[in-house]
Design a protein around this motif. Structure first.
Motif, PDB file in Angstrom:
ATOM      1  N   UNK A 168      10.201  -4.714  40.227  1.00  0.00           N
ATOM      2  CA  UNK A 168      11.378  -3.891  39.957  1.00  0.00           C
ATOM      3  C   UNK A 168      11.346  -2.605  40.775  1.00  0.00           C
ATOM      4  N   UNK A 169      10.170  -1.974  40.846  1.00  0.00           N
ATOM      5  CA  UNK A 169      10.044  -0.737  41.616  1.00  0.00           C
ATOM      6  C   UNK A 169      10.288  -0.999  43.101  1.00  0.00           C
ATOM      7  N   UNK A 170       9.772  -2.120  43.593  1.00  0.00           N
ATOM      8  CA  UNK A 170       9.988  -2.468  44.990  1.00  0.00           C
ATOM      9  C   UNK A 170      11.467  -2.733  45.265  1.00  0.00           C
ATOM     10  N   UNK A 171      12.131  -3.409  44.352  1.00  0.00           N
ATOM     11  CA  UNK A 171      13.559  -3.701  44.500  1.00  0.00           C
ATOM     12  C   UNK A 171      14.370  -2.406  44.510  1.00  0.00           C
ATOM     13  N   UNK A 172      14.067  -1.494  43.583  1.00  0.00           N
ATOM     14  CA  UNK A 172      14.767  -0.213  43.526  1.00  0.00           C
ATOM     15  C   UNK A 172      14.505   0.608  44.785  1.00  0.00           C
ATOM     16  N   UNK A 173      13.281   0.540  45.266  1.00  0.00           N
ATOM     17  CA  UNK A 173      12.943   1.276  46.490  1.00  0.00           C
ATOM     18  C   UNK A 173      13.714   0.719  47.683  1.00  0.00           C
ATOM     19  N   UNK A 174      13.859  -0.608  47.731  1.00  0.00           N
ATOM     20  CA  UNK A 174      14.590  -1.240  48.826  1.00  0.00           C
ATOM     21  C   UNK A 174      16.069  -0.845  48.802  1.00  0.00           C
ATOM     22  N   UNK A 234      17.245   1.910  47.621  1.00  0.00           N
ATOM     23  CA  UNK A 234      17.322   3.317  48.027  1.00  0.00           C
ATOM     24  C   UNK A 234      17.215   3.470  49.542  1.00  0.00           C
ATOM     25  N   UNK A 235      16.255   2.763  50.124  1.00  0.00           N
ATOM     26  CA  UNK A 235      16.036   2.852  51.572  1.00  0.00           C
ATOM     27  C   UNK A 235      17.259   2.349  52.339  1.00  0.00           C
ATOM     28  N   UNK A 236      17.848   1.256  51.829  1.00  0.00           N
ATOM     29  CA  UNK A 236      19.013   0.679  52.494  1.00  0.00           C
ATOM     30  C   UNK A 236      20.324   1.362  52.090  1.00  0.00           C
ATOM     31  N   UNK A 237      20.203   2.395  51.263  1.00  0.00           N
ATOM     32  CA  UNK A 237      21.370   3.131  50.768  1.00  0.00           C
ATOM     33  C   UNK A 237      22.354   2.193  50.060  1.00  0.00           C
ATOM     34  N   UNK A 238      21.784   1.333  49.205  1.00  0.00           N
ATOM     35  CA  UNK A 238      22.596   0.366  48.473  1.00  0.00           C
ATOM     36  C   UNK A 238      22.510   0.574  46.957  1.00  0.00           C
ATOM     37  N   UNK A 239      22.244   1.798  46.529  1.00  0.00           N
ATOM     38  CA  UNK A 239      22.162   2.068  45.091  1.00  0.00           C
ATOM     39  C   UNK A 239      23.475   1.780  44.373  1.00  0.00           C
ATOM     40  N   UNK A 240      24.563   1.724  45.135  1.00  0.00           N
ATOM     41  CA  UNK A 240      25.861   1.401  44.539  1.00  0.00           C
ATOM     42  C   UNK A 240      25.850   0.026  43.870  1.00  0.00           C
ATOM     43  N   UNK A 241      24.932  -0.843  44.301  1.00  0.00           N
ATOM     44  CA  UNK A 241      24.837  -2.185  43.709  1.00  0.00           C
ATOM     45  C   UNK A 241      24.365  -2.134  42.257  1.00  0.00           C
ATOM     46  N   UNK A 242      23.823  -0.986  41.841  1.00  0.00           N
ATOM     47  CA  UNK A 242      23.349  -0.838  40.467  1.00  0.00           C
ATOM     48  C   UNK A 242      24.501  -0.636  39.480  1.00  0.00           C
ATOM     49  N   UNK A 243      25.679  -0.289  39.985  1.00  0.00           N
ATOM     50  CA  UNK A 243      26.766   0.151  39.117  1.00  0.00           C
ATOM     51  C   UNK A 243      27.181  -0.885  38.082  1.00  0.00           C
ATOM     52  N   UNK A 244      27.514  -2.075  38.538  1.00  0.00           N
ATOM     53  CA  UNK A 244      28.027  -3.087  37.598  1.00  0.00           C
ATOM     54  C   UNK A 244      26.975  -3.453  36.560  1.00  0.00           C
ATOM     55  N   UNK A 245      25.741  -3.702  37.007  1.00  0.00           N
ATOM     56  CA  UNK A 245      24.674  -4.091  36.082  1.00  0.00           C
ATOM     57  C   UNK A 245      24.397  -2.976  35.081  1.00  0.00           C
TER      58      UNK A 245
END
Length: 213
Positions: A110-116, A118-129
């Motif tokens: 989970x930490x690796x996924x969240x870090x990825x 963040x690095x790819x600037x894709x935190x917006x994908x967290x919104x729906x979930x």
């Protein structure tokens, strides 16, 4: 393509498992501070002759048994434990250890996924979930608040295969010093912790969307 979708789905399942298990484990740890407060507020020692210090010692003994897999027998200094009571606590122990194992296993992924993200600037994908994760517990909490007694019974019927959780105070007096309000507060604490994680996810997602715009 299918492999990528499977991997992506696995990442989200792992993240959900991590958030749920983290909320549960943090609740278990924080209960060490919550229990003496509830025990004093609800004056449980009036129901069983024991000092505040001894009562807390027995709670620590109970929680130690429930969370350490190498302790295979429940022994409380000041409380007898019946066969049915011991069986129920053994079932609870399995759930607590499962929560710890789930946290340990899912945490690195989970930490690796969240870090990825963040690095790819894709935190917006967290919104729906995160939004779904925010709403579902609220619905459950509303149902529980209507009749916590029934919710408490239903919860035990779902997670336990027998009726051993129906303690007899005569044979398992430990139940006298574990008020229902304490369990309710633990549920509330786990709810608040999980909702806090979802809010953090929503905030991060919205910030990410602003940056993209």
């Amino acid at each position: 393509m299918i492999k990528e979708r499977f991997k992506n789905g696995g990442n989200w399942v792992t993240l959900v498992g991590f958030c749920i298990s983290l909320a549960v484990v943090l609740t278990l740890l924080l209960s060490y501070a919550l229990f003496p407060i509830d025990a004093a507020f609800y004056q449980v020692r009036h129901l069983y002759p024991i000092s505040a210090g001894a009562l807390y010692q027995n709670y620590v003994e109970l929680m130690t048994y429930l969370q350490f897999p190498w302790i295979d027998k429940l022994v409380l200094t000041n409380f007898p434990v019946s066969a049915s009571g011991a069986l129920h606590f053994a079932d609870v122990k399995k759930l607590f250890i499962l929560a710890w194992l789930l946290l340990i296993v899912t945490a690195p992924f989970a930490i690796r996924f969240l870090h990825r993200l963040k690095v790819k600037k894709q935190n917006y994908r967290l919104l729906w979930a995160a939004q779904v994760g925010l709403v579902v517990p609220i619905v459950i909490a509303l149902v529980a608040s209507i009749n916590f007694d029934q919710f408490f019974v239903t919860f035990h019927q779902l997670f336990f295969r027998n009726q051993d959780w129906l303690f007899d105070p005569a044979t398992d007096p430990i139940i006298l010093v574990l008020p229902e309000e304490f369990f309710m507060h633990c549920f509330i604490l786990a709810f608040v912790l999980f909702e806090g994680m979802m809010l953090i996810g929503i905030i991060k997602a919205r910030r990410s969307l602003k940056q993209l715009r």
